[in-house]
Design a protein around this motif. Sequence first.
Motif, PDB file in Angstrom:
ATOM      1  N   VAL A   1       1.494   6.101  -7.331  1.00 53.12           N
ATOM      2  CA  VAL A   1       0.421   6.739  -7.872  1.00 53.12           C
ATOM      3  C   VAL A   1       0.538   8.128  -7.776  1.00 53.12           C
ATOM      4  O   VAL A   1       0.336   9.119  -8.653  1.00 53.12           O
TER       5      VAL A   1
ATOM      6  N   GLN B   1      -8.710  13.059  -2.614  1.00 47.61           N
ATOM      7  CA  GLN B   1      -8.503  11.814  -2.959  1.00 47.61           C
ATOM      8  C   GLN B   1      -7.063  11.755  -2.341  1.00 47.61           C
ATOM      9  O   GLN B   1      -6.556  10.640  -1.735  1.00 47.61           O
TER      10      GLN B   1
ATOM     11  N   ARG C   1      -2.778  15.418 -11.181  1.00 46.24           N
ATOM     12  CA  ARG C   1      -4.248  15.239 -11.691  1.00 46.24           C
ATOM     13  C   ARG C   1      -4.974  14.550 -10.261  1.00 46.24           C
ATOM     14  O   ARG C   1      -6.388  14.781 -10.463  1.00 46.24           O
ATOM     15  N   ILE C   2      -4.319  14.297  -9.416  1.00 45.04           N
ATOM     16  CA  ILE C   2      -5.273  13.695  -8.212  1.00 45.04           C
ATOM     17  C   ILE C   2      -6.033  14.868  -7.291  1.00 45.04           C
ATOM     18  O   ILE C   2      -5.424  15.691  -6.911  1.00 45.04           O
TER      19      ILE C   2
ATOM     20  N   GLN D   1      -6.830  11.266   1.139  1.00 40.56           N
ATOM     21  CA  GLN D   1      -7.193   9.794   1.754  1.00 40.56           C
ATOM     22  C   GLN D   1      -6.147   8.830   1.441  1.00 40.56           C
ATOM     23  O   GLN D   1      -6.006   7.912   2.390  1.00 40.56           O
ATOM     24  N   LEU D   2      -5.443   8.886   0.227  1.00 44.10           N
ATOM     25  CA  LEU D   2      -4.397   7.914  -0.021  1.00 44.10           C
ATOM     26  C   LEU D   2      -3.273   8.034   0.897  1.00 44.10           C
ATOM     27  O   LEU D   2      -2.737   7.278   1.246  1.00 44.10           O
TER      28      LEU D   2
ATOM     29  N   GLY E   1      -3.939   6.491   4.267  1.00 46.68           N
ATOM     30  CA  GLY E   1      -3.952   5.294   4.171  1.00 46.68           C
ATOM     31  C   GLY E   1      -2.400   4.692   4.196  1.00 46.68           C
ATOM     32  O   GLY E   1      -2.058   3.673   5.103  1.00 46.68           O
TER      33      GLY E   1
ATOM     34  N   ASP F   1       0.776  10.580 -11.098  1.00 50.90           N
ATOM     35  CA  ASP F   1      -0.465  11.360 -11.274  1.00 50.90           C
ATOM     36  C   ASP F   1      -0.546  12.523 -10.310  1.00 50.90           C
ATOM     37  O   ASP F   1      -1.772  13.118 -10.165  1.00 50.90           O
TER      38      ASP F   1
ATOM     39  N   ILE G   1       0.694  -1.247   0.067  1.00 52.29           N
ATOM     40  CA  ILE G   1       0.018   0.136   0.057  1.00 52.29           C
ATOM     41  C   ILE G   1       0.839   1.196  -0.120  1.00 52.29           C
ATOM     42  O   ILE G   1       0.726   2.149  -0.916  1.00 52.29           O
TER      43      ILE G   1
ATOM     44  N   GLY H   1       2.455   1.492  -3.473  1.00 48.71           N
ATOM     45  CA  GLY H   1       1.322   1.819  -4.269  1.00 48.71           C
ATOM     46  C   GLY H   1       0.951   3.226  -4.490  1.00 48.71           C
ATOM     47  O   GLY H   1       0.931   3.989  -5.392  1.00 48.71           O
ATOM     48  N   THR H   2       0.759   3.673  -3.162  1.00 53.85           N
ATOM     49  CA  THR H   2       0.466   5.197  -2.842  1.00 53.85           C
ATOM     50  C   THR H   2       1.524   6.225  -3.466  1.00 53.85           C
ATOM     51  O   THR H   2       1.024   7.126  -4.184  1.00 53.85           O
TER      52      THR H   2
ATOM     53  N   ARG I   1      -0.906   5.236   7.849  1.00 51.29           N
ATOM     54  CA  ARG I   1      -1.617   4.152   8.526  1.00 51.29           C
ATOM     55  C   ARG I   1      -0.929   2.698   8.454  1.00 51.29           C
ATOM     56  O   ARG I   1      -0.367   2.240   9.202  1.00 51.29           O
ATOM     57  N   LYS I   2      -0.669   2.647   7.236  1.00 48.85           N
ATOM     58  CA  LYS I   2       0.387   1.422   6.809  1.00 48.85           C
ATOM     59  C   LYS I   2       1.637   1.538   7.394  1.00 48.85           C
ATOM     60  O   LYS I   2       2.425   0.329   7.763  1.00 48.85           O
TER      61      LYS I   2
END
Lengths: 132, 563
Positions: free
Chosen positions: B340, B352, B347-348, B355-356, B359, B344, B333, B336-337, B362-363
């Motif tokens: 991303v 959002q 553009r995000i 939020q990412l 996350g 991007d 995660i 991945g975050t 937290r991980k």
Amino acid sequence: MPKVLFVEDDPDQIALYQYAFMREGIDLSIASDFAQALAASLEERPDLILLDLLLANEYGIDVLQQLKRDVRTSAIPVLIFTNFENTEAREKAEASGAIDYVIKSQVTPKEMAERVCGILKIEKEDGEKNSA
Amino acid sequence: MLCDSYSAPTPQDVLNLVYYSHIPTMALSLMVGIFVYFRSGRSLTGSLFLGIVLSFFLWLLCDVVAWVVTDSDTVMFVWSFFGMLYVLVSLSSLYFVRVFLHKKDVSFGTKLLFGLAALPSIALAATPYSLPDFNLRVCGADENFSFIAYYYEVGLVASLWILATAFRAYRHAPRELRKQIVFLTVGIEFFLLSFFLASAGISFLIQYGYLDNYNLESYGLFGMPVFLASIAYLIVRYRAFSIRLFGTQALIVALLFLSGFQLFISQGTIGFAVAVVVFVLTLCSSILLFRSFRMESRKLALELANRNLRRVDRAKTEFIDIVSHQLRTPVSIIKGTVSVLLEDERRIPSRQRRQLLEGAYRKTVKLNGIVEDIMKVARVMAGDYRRFEKVDAGALLAELTQDFESSFQEKNIRYSLEVQPNLPPLLGEADALRDVFSNLLDNALKYTPSTKPAHESRAVREERGEIAVSVGKKSDTLLFSIRDNGIGIPKAELPLVFRKFKRASNASGAYTDGTGLGLYIVKEIVRAHHGKIWVESELGKGTAFFVSLPAGKRRGKASGNSR
């Protein structure tokens, strides 16, 4: 818009993949346990299922076998998408009809979305050939 | 006084049977008892087992004397002990079973009861003054019927009590312990049954004319060392190799003892020569037997070690499979975050993106927790807890309460802490003990759903969550309880909660963010501190964890926080 069923119970993982798949034009629906996964594959008829192998105390291979046994779902390609890996699980997944076995931490969401697009494209072409 | 009219002196064949049945049994039983006593580190269980064996040994000795001697005074002297020893064997068997199954000494009241039950055997012992009759025909005492009935009844009650204790323990025991309970109960009940047949049952039947052969008594004794050995086998906890080797040694010694004894009782030159030859042959074959058995045992030990290594290897592979799964989940995660965001970034939408990022954060915290837990597992596996100091239990819990306060408020949980005044300190590693209670509180918090729908836990409840912690003194220990009114644990899964990576089947609906190592670490730390931990739970109503830790002496300054 192709439909993919993502069998996953981690909200952060779900948020991440929903965003990345949406960017690639894929509709990602979620099943957060195996019972939901079986129900959704019947109701939503997804084009592909991304199946985790360890959700809580359940083991995903059983679900894969059930999906492949049922004529209504046996044609849906299932890709094992998990962080759990051992030789036995890989062999069982392959023998039970999974099209691939991908470790989540080894790919980025974008790479995964592209891979799924590629698989769906091939599946579509095969389908068209067969119907022609 | 001699048994002058001893009309039929015990024939030689009967005496031979008596020697054969009694002497090896005495030697074997005594060796088993002494072996267990030292092997169990002179524990209470080992001492009680030795108590059974010694009473049995003395009974056998008295019985041999009663059979062999024709002097009525001597016969009468040993006869006085039969009743006492019978009662002693029965009661010590009962005492032993209760301690073995409950893993603690019996209460003072029970001890008093045992003492009262044994008292009449001394007060009413058969003496020349209390005896109704002395049977000169068989050179034996005719005991008072009510006295015989009394000590049979003690034996019967002890035997039934053992059965009831075992039955109750069996019902509450986890599966892996049930086999041991059955093994112990069968062993001890057969031991008591054989003893009853050999010591009393046969005599009783002969006295009332149902049987006419006293030799039957001796046969009952043959099985007894087997039952004793099987119980001994259990006490030394299935250490098959040592007990088998020991069993062979014991048998060989008993055989030599018996053939050596023949040297003294053989009659005539030829008889003596035969006894010498038998003894030498027995000695030689015993040495050969022992040597070959020792080689076999070594081979067996190697095989066992090999099997154990394979099992450990399998367990390690399984551990690595699961740990790598646990580590990969947050890593996938976070990775991945970040990917991303890199691809991007512009553009995000900001909501959002936040939020990412939350996350991923937290991980990261979770990843850190997993690494910490793995380090703790490595430490508990090494058993590296030696820096003990005095720890103030009340202060420790008060500090933890402060640490958890915001989490309790966030989930709208009513929390209470009850500390008994003037508690003695604990003796242990403050940080490790903090881990124990922090993990248990964290566990209670995780599985007590919030009343707030927005909370990260998926399950939401109507009634307010409650967590109650208490500590008080109970004999030489401090007893802690951590109770919640959360989701509870299914009964069948209660014995599994302290295992690595085990989580109750209903736990995932409420929370899945644990490593599955917390309660294992807690159990191992408590064990390293010579304490006990157990859990009680009712599905849907809540769970209570109990920790009992030995209390230290009150002198000196205790620390509640070593940070």
